[in-house]
Design an enzyme around this catalytic site. Structure first.
Site, mmCIF file in Angstrom:
data_model
loop_
_atom_site.group_PDB
_atom_site.id
_atom_site.type_symbol
_atom_site.label_atom_id
_atom_site.label_comp_id
_atom_site.label_asym_id
_atom_site.label_seq_id
_atom_site.Cartn_x
_atom_site.Cartn_y
_atom_site.Cartn_z
ATOM 1 N N ARG A 13 0.846 -1.210 0.000
ATOM 2 C CA ARG A 13 0.000 0.000 0.000
ATOM 3 C C ARG A 13 0.883 1.263 0.000
ATOM 4 O O ARG A 13 0.978 1.953 -1.003
ATOM 5 C CB ARG A 13 -0.955 -0.026 1.212
ATOM 6 C CG ARG A 13 -2.116 0.959 1.107
ATOM 7 C CD ARG A 13 -1.737 2.375 1.499
ATOM 8 N NE ARG A 13 -1.264 2.466 2.889
ATOM 9 C CZ ARG A 13 -0.706 3.554 3.395
ATOM 10 N NH1 ARG A 13 -0.518 4.633 2.663
ATOM 11 N NH2 ARG A 13 -0.278 3.558 4.646
ATOM 12 N N ASP A 14 1.562 1.543 1.109
ATOM 13 C CA ASP A 14 2.366 2.768 1.211
ATOM 14 C C ASP A 14 3.473 2.759 0.152
ATOM 15 O O ASP A 14 3.828 3.802 -0.409
ATOM 16 C CB ASP A 14 2.982 2.853 2.620
ATOM 17 C CG ASP A 14 3.224 4.272 3.100
ATOM 18 O OD1 ASP A 14 3.592 5.122 2.283
ATOM 19 O OD2 ASP A 14 3.075 4.524 4.307
ATOM 20 N N HIS A 205 3.990 4.275 12.982
ATOM 21 C CA HIS A 205 4.227 4.183 11.532
ATOM 22 C C HIS A 205 5.349 5.179 11.189
ATOM 23 O O HIS A 205 5.077 6.304 10.793
ATOM 24 C CB HIS A 205 2.908 4.521 10.824
ATOM 25 C CG HIS A 205 2.939 4.551 9.331
ATOM 26 N ND1 HIS A 205 2.408 3.547 8.549
ATOM 27 C CD2 HIS A 205 3.407 5.473 8.451
ATOM 28 C CE1 HIS A 205 2.544 3.865 7.262
ATOM 29 N NE2 HIS A 205 3.153 5.035 7.176
ATOM 30 N N HIS A 207 8.521 6.827 9.153
ATOM 31 C CA HIS A 207 9.210 6.901 7.851
ATOM 32 C C HIS A 207 10.670 7.245 8.135
ATOM 33 O O HIS A 207 10.983 7.912 9.117
ATOM 34 C CB HIS A 207 8.553 7.939 6.944
ATOM 35 C CG HIS A 207 7.343 7.412 6.237
ATOM 36 N ND1 HIS A 207 7.365 6.996 4.927
ATOM 37 C CD2 HIS A 207 6.084 7.190 6.672
ATOM 38 C CE1 HIS A 207 6.163 6.562 4.585
ATOM 39 N NE2 HIS A 207 5.356 6.656 5.627
ATOM 40 N N CYS A 238 3.977 9.158 0.824
ATOM 41 C CA CYS A 238 2.671 9.708 0.449
ATOM 42 C C CYS A 238 2.844 10.652 -0.734
ATOM 43 O O CYS A 238 3.594 11.611 -0.653
ATOM 44 C CB CYS A 238 2.065 10.459 1.636
ATOM 45 S SG CYS A 238 0.546 11.319 1.200
ATOM 46 N N ASN A 247 9.095 4.195 4.161
ATOM 47 C CA ASN A 247 8.842 3.713 5.527
ATOM 48 C C ASN A 247 10.135 3.136 6.094
ATOM 49 O O ASN A 247 11.084 2.881 5.358
ATOM 50 C CB ASN A 247 7.813 2.579 5.490
ATOM 51 C CG ASN A 247 6.439 3.042 5.096
ATOM 52 O OD1 ASN A 247 6.126 3.143 3.921
ATOM 53 N ND2 ASN A 247 5.613 3.330 6.065
#
Ligand code: COA
Ligand code: ZN
Length: 307
Positions: A13-14, A205, A207, A238, A247
Site C-alpha cells: 500500500r504505502d 508508523h 518513515h 505519500c 517507511n
C-alpha cells in the site's frame, strides 16, 4: 512487558502507491502471497481510495480477492471515506484502516478534508462498517509534524486520538508521514497515548526520510509500543506530502528486534528472500540495508595474508 512485537507490512500500500511504474495486479498478488508465508502479523494489501487520487491502487478489489488468505494474518486496507468502507467490506477485508491527517493542510492536500471534517466522516464510516466482521483502526498522518505547517502540537494529536477512541475504533496508528519525528518526541507522545487510552491498540508508523526511523521505533518500544508499520525494502511515501520517502524497512526492523532477543514471529531469511525480488518488481534499487549487508552474524574469511 511482553517480548513480542507485531509487524504490519505496508509495502503493497504505502510502497506501491508512490511507485512511478504501474505494478501488474498479478504481480501484486504474487508479492503479497509470498509475504504471507513469512509470519507477519498483518499485511496492508492496498487502499480503497479514489483511483484518480491513487491510480496505482485502482485494482484494490482484484488484489483483495486474488490473494490467498493465511489464517493468522490480518489483511488490512487504507480507507478514506464511506465508499472505501463499502468497497473493502464487499471483498472481505479483515481490517479497515481509516486515514486522516492531524494537520489541516496535509488533510486538504491528501483527502480534501480538514481534521475535524475527517473525524465527522469517521463517525459515518464506523456506522457503515457496523455489522460487518471487521476490525477498525485509524491512522493519523503528520502526527509528529507537517510538510506544510511544521510542528503539530502533541495536545492536538491527543485530542484527535480521544475522538477516535470515543467512536469505538479499537486501534490508532501515529504516522510520521515525512520522517520529521525524533526519538524523544515519539516516546513522549506514545507514552501519553498509552496512559490516556490503555485499551487502545497503539501502532507506530515511522518513515525513515531523515534516518531516524529505527531509532523512533526503538523509542516507542521502550515505552511499551508493540505494534509497528514497516515496508519491505524500505519502500513507501505519500504522493501528497512533498519530500516524503520510504517507511522503515521491514527486514531491518525485524533484524533489529531479533538481535535484541525480541520475538517478531517473522522468518527473517524468508523475508529477505522476498525483499531480494523487489528491485525487479519495481524497477529500481531499494533503501533497505540488511538485504545488502547480510545479517549481523555474517562472517567473512580472514584475509589470505592472515589465514
Ligand atoms: N473509491 C473509489 N472511488 C472513489 C472513492 C473511493 N473510496 N472515493 C471517491 N471516489 C470517486 C468518486 O466516485 C468520484 O468519481 P467520479 O469523478 O467518477 O464521479 C471521485 O472519486 C471524486 O469523489 P469525491 O467524493 O468528490 O472525492 P474527492 O475528489 O473530494 O477526493 C478522496 C477525496 C478522499 C476520495 C481522495 O482524495 C482520495 O482517495 N484520497 C486518498 C489519498 C491517499 O490515499 N493518500 C495516500 C495515503 S496517506
Ligand atoms: Zn506512510
Amino acid at each position: 512487558m511482553t517480548d513480542r512485537v507485531f509487524i504490519n507490512d505496508v509495502a503493497a500500500r504505502d510502497g506501491f502507491q508512490i511507485e512511478a511504474r504501474w505494478i501488474e495486479t498479478a504481480d501484486k498478488i504474487a508479492f503479497i502471497d509470498r509475504l504471507s508465508a513469512t509470519g507477519l502479523a498483518k499485511i496492508e494489501a492496498t487502499s480503497f481510495t479514489s483511483p484518480k487520487a491513487i491510480p496505482n491502487l485502482a485494482d484494490a478489489a482484484e488484489v483483495m480477492q486474488g490473494i490467498t488468505r493465511t489464517p493468522n494474518i490480518d489483511y488490512v486496507a487504507l480507507i478514506p471515506n464511506i465508499k472505501g468502507v463499502e468497497r473493502a467490506i464487499a471483498v472481505s477485508t479483515d481490517e479497515l484502516n481509516f486515514v486522516m491527517s492531524a494537520s489541516d493542510s496535509h488533510g486538504r492536500a491528501n483527502l480534501r478534508m480538514t481534521a475535524d471534517e475527517s473525524l465527522a466522516r469517521f463517525a459515518d464510516m464506523v456506522a457503515a462498517a457496523n455489522g460487518a466482521s471487521v476490525t477498525l483502526n485509524a491512522s493519523i498522518s503528520t502526527a509528529f509534524g507537517c510538510p506544510f505547517e511544521g510542528p503539530v502540537a502533541a495536545e492536538r494529536v491527543l485530542e484527535i486520538v480521544a475522538c477516535i477512541a470515543d467512536l469505538g475504533i479499537s486501534g490508532v496508528t501515529l504516522c510520521d508521514t515525512t520522517g520529521v519525528a525524533n526519538p524523544l518526541q515519539v516516546a513522549a507522545l506514545c507514552e501519553a497515548v498509552r496512559e490516556r487510552h490503555p485499551a487502545l491498540n497503539l501502532t507506530l508508523h515511522p518513515h525513515n526520510t531523515r534516518g531516524m526511523g529505527l531509532a523512533n521505533a526503538l523509542a516507542a518500544w521502550q515505552v511499551g509500543v508493540r505494534h509497528f508499520d514497516a515496508a519491505l525494502g524500505g519502500l513507501g511515501g505519500c504522493p501528497y506530502a512533498p519530500g516524503a520517502s520510504g517507511n522503515i524497512c521491514t527486514e531491518d526492523l525485524v533484524h533489529m528486534f531479533e538481535c535484541m532477543g525480541v520475538t517478531t514471529g517473522v522468518d527473517l531469511d524468508g523475508l529477505i528472500a522476498v525483499s531480494e525480488t523487489l528491485p525487479e518488481l519495481i524497477g529500481h534499487d531499494v533503501p533497505g540495508q540488511v538485504v545488502k549487508a547480510g545479517k549481523a552474524d555474517r562472517r567473512y574469511p580472514l584475509p589470505a595474508s592472515l589465514a
